[in-house]
Design an enzyme around this catalytic site. Structure first.
Site, PDB file in Angstrom:
ATOM      1  CB  SER A 129      -0.859   0.036   1.179  1.00  0.00           C
ATOM      2  OG  SER A 129      -0.054  -0.216   2.384  1.00  0.00           O
ATOM      3  CE  LYS A 147       9.083  -0.352   4.171  1.00  0.00           C
ATOM      4  NZ  LYS A 147       8.292  -1.007   5.288  1.00  0.00           N
ATOM      5  CG  MET A 234      15.875  -2.928   6.558  1.00  0.00           C
ATOM      6  SD  MET A 234      14.261  -3.484   7.123  1.00  0.00           S
ATOM      7  CE  MET A 234      13.367  -3.593   5.707  1.00  0.00           C
ATOM      8  CG  ASP A 277       0.165  -4.740   9.090  1.00  0.00           C
ATOM      9  OD1 ASP A 277      -0.858  -5.577   8.900  1.00  0.00           O
ATOM     10  OD2 ASP A 277       0.842  -4.102   7.837  1.00  0.00           O
ATOM     11  CG  ASN A 282       4.240  -7.178   8.023  1.00  0.00           C
ATOM     12  OD1 ASN A 282       4.154  -6.819   6.907  1.00  0.00           O
ATOM     13  ND2 ASN A 282       3.123  -6.789   8.448  1.00  0.00           N
ATOM     14  CG  ASP A 296       6.645  -3.503   7.354  1.00  0.00           C
ATOM     15  OD1 ASP A 296       6.129  -2.658   8.311  1.00  0.00           O
ATOM     16  OD2 ASP A 296       6.837  -3.224   6.112  1.00  0.00           O
TER      17      ASP A 296
END
Length: 431
Positions: A129, A147, A234, A277, A282, A296
């Protein structure tokens, strides 16, 4: 991908027009068949909900995030068809065009950014998202995951959330008593934080420190000189998707869920910090290291001490014999206030007794084929239809329940058996 507020608003306006057109067509079809159409029936057709889901997926950013939150959090309050169709927003979004990606990299890293990499893949390995993830190599041995945030996300958060909730409110999907103004403000603040990758990097550092002595978890290493507020770099980690472990031995599945529930309790009762989340993407399970990889930290939230203590009081009293509902703990957590009716408290009492079933079970609770999800959906629907019921608890509590619900769902999917009573025992208050 539309990045300006005007373009994004236009997309949502166009969406509203197409939904309205779909409603007219469905209403006419029902009239022709001799039926008197009802608003919710002509609005919540599969085609109309698909239009909403498709458009939110194209907008991404906060607009898509609202759809994801609906599918994860409010599913028990929405018609089954809506929940299922909006759930597709938890899957990957379409990646941004390469031209747009190149411009982002140029803006963040400068003209010669390619020289820092031995190899950089322009095709993302995941897209969600707020950002998409790319694989790259700093050297032959050092692989990294990068990311990259979609352009325009930060600037569109407030307007996207307002526009999408207005669309849902007009549609009649949201309960009339739903007081969403405060939660909207809290949601916007949360999304702004998730869009700050330097803040996420700081949370990653904190989790590395807090979990340093817990060898069952594996965390990425931050590559600081290649991280900005819009790019997070990362170390890359391999593993099997956590929700795809169904074919693994029972003992492994049980241990994985034991460790994840243990982490949840440490977050709530020790760390004062929770990654809220529960998206299964994740988490990975590394068969090489036999560890759970935590990927995450964007949705990490600080848990105030009074919230943590409220949960300890509520659960400890509920586990007492006989079962006791601590109304003061419910007030402390924001579930009830001075205007709450006895019927509302009675319903919350029933729901709490459902939720703590795994905690009350003396031994390994079998999540396989557990009726909890269905029972909670039915109780939630009954509560939501009660006149003047809707009292929204603080966003901290909503996000904690989102995480708990996600862990229950994962345990059910993995057919796991976990002794939650044993895990909660160190935090239990004496009565």
């Amino acid at each position: 991908m539309p990045s300006s507020r005007i373009a994004r608003l236009g997309k949502l306006g166009s969406l509203a027009s197409r939904v309205a057109g779909g409603m007219l067509a469905e209403g006419a079809a029902q009239l022709a068949a001799g039926k008197r159409p009802k608003l919710n029936e002509i609005l919540l057709t599969p085609n109309n909900v698909k239009r909403v889901a498709d458009q939110l997926a194209k907008l991404r950013g906060a607009a898509m995030k609202v759809g994801q939150l609906m599918s994860m959090d409010a599913g028990e309050m929405l018609p089954k068809e809506v929940s299922e169709l909006l759930a597709r927003l938890r899957a990957d979004a379409d990646p941004m065009p390469i031209g747009q990606l190149s411009q982002v990299l140029l803006n963040e890293w400068g003209e010669n950014w390619q020289q820092q990499f031995k190899q950089f893949s322009l095709q993302p390995i995941a897209a969600a998202s707020i950002g998409q993830v790319h694989s790259a190599y700093l050297s032959e041995q050092q692989r990294v995951a990068i990311k990259i945030q979609y352009p325009g996300v930060k600037g569109s958060i407030d307007s996207d959330v307002d526009n999408v909730v207005s669309l849902l409110n007009i549609s009649g999907i949201l309960p009339k008593q739903f007081d969403y103004q405060q939660i909207l403000q809290d949601a916007k603040l949360q999304l702004h934080q998730e869009a700050d990758y330097l803040q996420e990097a700081e949370y990653l550092r904190q989790y590395q420190a807090k979990l340093a002595k817990h060898s069952e978890f594996e965390l990425p290493e931050l590559i600081g000189h290649l991280s900005t507020s819009n790019i997070l770099t990362m170390s890359h980690h391999e593993g099997e998707a956590i929700d795809q472990l169904q074919q693994q031995p029972q003992a492994l599945r049980d241990q994985v869920m034991h460790n994840l529930f243990k982490l949840l309790m440490m977050e709530l009762f020790e760390f004062g910090l929770m990654q809220t989340d529960p998206n299964f993407a994740n988490y990975l399970y590394s068969t090489q290291s036999n560890k759970i990889v935590l990927l995450d930290f964007g949705a990490t939230r600080q848990i105030p001490p009074h919230i943590s203590q409220g949960y300890r009081k509520l659960l400890s009293s509920a586990l007492a014999q006989p079962f006791t509902l601590d109304v003061s703990a419910l007030e402390q957590l924001g579930f009830v206030n001075s205007n709450s009716t006895e019927r509302q408290i009675t319903t919350l009492n029933s729901m709490l007794q459902m939720v703590i079933q795994p905690l009350k079970y003396p031994g390994d609770y079998n999540f396989a084929n557990s009726p909890l999800a269905k029972e909670l959906r039915e109780a939630g629907m009954a509560l939501s239809y009660e006149h003047d019921y809707w009292h929204t608890p603080p966003i901290d509590v909503l996000l904690i329940h989102r995480k708990i619900g996600g862990m229950y769902l994962l345990a059910s999917r993995l057919n796991a058996k976990v002794n939650l009573q044993q895990l909660f025992e160190p935090y239990r208050l004496e009565h």
